[in-house]
Design a protein around this motif. Structure first.
Motif, mmCIF file in Angstrom:
data_model
loop_
_atom_site.group_PDB
_atom_site.id
_atom_site.type_symbol
_atom_site.label_atom_id
_atom_site.label_comp_id
_atom_site.label_asym_id
_atom_site.label_seq_id
_atom_site.Cartn_x
_atom_site.Cartn_y
_atom_site.Cartn_z
ATOM 1 N N ARG A 168 -4.466 12.044 -12.275
ATOM 2 C CA ARG A 168 -4.750 12.837 -11.073
ATOM 3 C C ARG A 168 -4.251 12.189 -9.790
ATOM 4 N NH1 ARG A 168 -10.441 13.202 -10.270
ATOM 5 N NH2 ARG A 168 -10.665 11.351 -11.566
ATOM 6 N N SER A 169 -3.647 11.029 -9.883
ATOM 7 C CA SER A 169 -3.247 10.310 -8.668
ATOM 8 C C SER A 169 -1.826 10.632 -8.227
ATOM 9 C CB SER A 169 -3.380 8.799 -8.885
ATOM 10 O OG SER A 169 -2.470 8.358 -9.888
ATOM 11 N N VAL A 170 -1.160 11.506 -8.927
ATOM 12 C CA VAL A 170 0.179 11.974 -8.547
ATOM 13 C C VAL A 170 1.161 10.806 -8.409
ATOM 14 C CG1 VAL A 170 1.476 13.562 -7.064
ATOM 15 C CG2 VAL A 170 -1.007 13.798 -7.247
ATOM 16 N N GLY A 171 1.355 10.098 -9.512
ATOM 17 C CA GLY A 171 2.407 9.093 -9.554
ATOM 18 C C GLY A 171 1.973 7.657 -9.401
ATOM 19 N N LEU A 172 0.740 7.394 -9.090
ATOM 20 C CA LEU A 172 0.281 6.011 -8.987
ATOM 21 C C LEU A 172 0.007 5.452 -10.383
ATOM 22 C CD1 LEU A 172 -2.161 6.270 -5.938
ATOM 23 C CD2 LEU A 172 0.112 5.208 -5.975
ATOM 24 N N PRO A 173 0.172 4.145 -10.582
ATOM 25 C CA PRO A 173 -0.062 3.560 -11.910
ATOM 26 C C PRO A 173 -1.552 3.552 -12.251
ATOM 27 C CG PRO A 173 0.384 1.837 -10.303
ATOM 28 C CD PRO A 173 0.636 3.144 -9.604
ATOM 29 N N PRO A 174 -1.881 3.514 -13.534
ATOM 30 C CA PRO A 174 -3.301 3.488 -13.934
ATOM 31 C C PRO A 174 -4.050 2.343 -13.265
ATOM 32 C CG PRO A 174 -1.883 3.799 -15.854
ATOM 33 C CD PRO A 174 -0.983 3.483 -14.697
ATOM 34 N N PHE A 175 -5.159 2.675 -12.660
ATOM 35 C CA PHE A 175 -6.045 1.702 -12.015
ATOM 36 C C PHE A 175 -5.325 0.882 -10.938
ATOM 37 C CE2 PHE A 175 -7.520 2.297 -16.415
ATOM 38 C CZ PHE A 175 -8.659 3.037 -16.135
ATOM 39 N N LEU A 176 -4.197 1.402 -10.455
ATOM 40 C CA LEU A 176 -3.392 0.735 -9.420
ATOM 41 C C LEU A 176 -2.975 -0.661 -9.855
ATOM 42 C CD1 LEU A 176 -5.410 1.829 -6.245
ATOM 43 C CD2 LEU A 176 -3.540 3.031 -7.395
ATOM 44 N N ALA A 177 -2.764 -0.813 -11.162
ATOM 45 C CA ALA A 177 -2.389 -2.109 -11.717
ATOM 46 C C ALA A 177 -0.890 -2.325 -11.588
ATOM 47 C CB ALA A 177 -2.799 -2.195 -13.181
ATOM 48 N N GLU A 178 -0.506 -3.566 -11.312
ATOM 49 C CA GLU A 178 0.901 -3.899 -11.189
ATOM 50 C C GLU A 178 1.609 -3.756 -12.526
ATOM 51 O OE1 GLU A 178 2.306 -8.080 -10.539
ATOM 52 O OE2 GLU A 178 2.942 -7.258 -8.621
ATOM 53 N N ASP A 179 0.960 -4.179 -13.589
ATOM 54 C CA ASP A 179 1.524 -4.067 -14.939
ATOM 55 C C ASP A 179 0.446 -3.473 -15.835
ATOM 56 O OD1 ASP A 179 2.974 -4.236 -17.237
ATOM 57 O OD2 ASP A 179 3.036 -6.424 -17.336
ATOM 58 N N ALA A 180 0.313 -2.143 -15.794
ATOM 59 C CA ALA A 180 -0.767 -1.467 -16.525
ATOM 60 C C ALA A 180 -0.677 -1.768 -18.016
ATOM 61 C CB ALA A 180 -0.679 0.037 -16.288
ATOM 62 N N GLY A 181 -1.836 -2.014 -18.602
ATOM 63 C CA GLY A 181 -1.896 -2.375 -20.008
ATOM 64 C C GLY A 181 -2.065 -3.865 -20.188
ATOM 65 N N VAL A 182 -1.420 -4.618 -19.315
ATOM 66 C CA VAL A 182 -1.602 -6.070 -19.291
ATOM 67 C C VAL A 182 -2.664 -6.435 -18.260
ATOM 68 C CG1 VAL A 182 -0.468 -8.285 -18.829
ATOM 69 C CG2 VAL A 182 0.765 -6.470 -20.044
ATOM 70 N N ASN A 183 -2.620 -5.746 -17.120
ATOM 71 C CA ASN A 183 -3.596 -5.969 -16.052
ATOM 72 C C ASN A 183 -4.553 -4.800 -15.951
ATOM 73 O OD1 ASN A 183 -2.721 -8.535 -14.648
ATOM 74 N ND2 ASN A 183 -0.798 -7.392 -14.618
ATOM 75 N N SER A 184 -5.763 -5.078 -15.482
ATOM 76 C CA SER A 184 -6.774 -4.030 -15.299
ATOM 77 C C SER A 184 -6.735 -3.422 -13.907
ATOM 78 C CB SER A 184 -8.181 -4.597 -15.559
ATOM 79 O OG SER A 184 -8.298 -5.025 -16.897
ATOM 80 N N GLY A 185 -5.970 -4.023 -13.001
ATOM 81 C CA GLY A 185 -5.894 -3.492 -11.649
ATOM 82 C C GLY A 185 -7.259 -3.500 -10.974
ATOM 83 N N LEU A 186 -7.607 -2.351 -10.407
ATOM 84 C CA LEU A 186 -8.872 -2.236 -9.670
ATOM 85 C C LEU A 186 -9.923 -1.448 -10.453
ATOM 86 C CD1 LEU A 186 -7.443 -1.606 -6.090
ATOM 87 C CD2 LEU A 186 -8.321 -3.743 -7.056
ATOM 88 N N MET A 187 -9.763 -1.407 -11.753
ATOM 89 C CA MET A 187 -10.691 -0.649 -12.594
ATOM 90 C C MET A 187 -12.140 -1.089 -12.388
ATOM 91 S SD MET A 187 -10.784 -0.338 -16.754
ATOM 92 C CE MET A 187 -10.946 -2.110 -16.981
ATOM 93 N N ILE A 188 -12.369 -2.397 -12.393
ATOM 94 C CA ILE A 188 -13.745 -2.905 -12.332
ATOM 95 C C ILE A 188 -14.375 -2.623 -10.979
ATOM 96 C CG2 ILE A 188 -15.191 -4.958 -12.502
ATOM 97 C CD1 ILE A 188 -14.132 -3.938 -15.150
#
Length: 215
Positions: free
Chosen positions: A68-88
């Motif tokens: 739903r974020s229109v092009g942003l990576p999952p959880f605003l992570a730099e390397d999604a799947g390796v990093n959790s970004g701002l999920m927590i």
């Protein structure tokens, strides 16, 4: 806010001495010690603040959801799947939203008689004010999470540039010691810094200096 301010000003100016000695020498009884007007105002503010926090959390959720974020990576992570970004951060935010919803239940309806029925109806205003303080503190933290997430989302949209007010808010966040996108890191210090910016009004000051007073 206007309603609560009017109530507080009126009630805090009211005489609570019993008895009262009037200018003409008369002695009259004047209780006016019931805290219900203040308690009801505090209850109302708690409900409004809880709802404001819930709206902020929904905006954060949309930022972090790649669907739903229109092009942003999952959880605003730099390397999604390796990093959790701002999920927590949203976990933290959601917990405080849930706590605020519980605290938004009005205290004024919980009156209990005390003092062998001498105090047959108490206002519970003190309880309303105490829980409002917690709700407001939680709201500052909820808004801090949104600010951190929004700032990262803006930078991940580069080379698009934000408007003047939004850019000023972003600058205030970065100048406040909150780093931009990057690998996963300990986020508590950054969230604490963002909370200070929110609570002390620094982001608002920066925005208003750029675009004028917000109504």
């Amino acid at each position: 806010m206007d309603y609560a301010e009017r109530v507080a000003e009126r009630e805090l100016r009211s005489a609570i001495d019993n008895p009262m000695v009037l200018p003409d020498g008369r002695v009259e009884s004047c209780g006016n010690f019931h805290g219900a007007p203040l308690g009801l105002a505090c209850d109302l503010l708690a409900m409004a603040a809880a709802d404001t926090g819930a709206i902020a959390e929904r905006r954060t959720d949309r930022l972090l959801d790649a669907g739903r974020s229109v092009g942003l990576p999952p959880f605003l992570a730099e390397d999604a799947g390796v990093n959790s970004g701002l999920m927590i951060t949203q976990y933290t935010q959601a917990a405080m939203v849930a706590e605020n919803r519980r605290l938004a239940a009005p205290a004024g309806v919980d009156s209990l008689p005390t003092s062998a029925m001498q105090e047959d109806h108490v206002s519970m205003a003190w309880s309303a004010a105490r829980k409002l303080r917690t709700v407001i503190e939680n709201l500052a933290r909820i808004l801090a999470v949104e600010a951190v997430c929004a700032a990262r989302g803006l930078e991940l949209r580069e080379p698009l540039e934000p408007g003047a007010g939004t850019g000023a808010a972003l600058a205030a966040i970065r100048e406040g010691g909150i780093a931009g996108p990057g690998p996963d890191r300990h986020l508590a210090p950054e969230l604490a810094a963002a909370e200070r910016l929110i609570a002390e009004g620094e982001i608002l000051t920066k925005v208003e200096s750029a675009i004028g007073e917000l109504q």
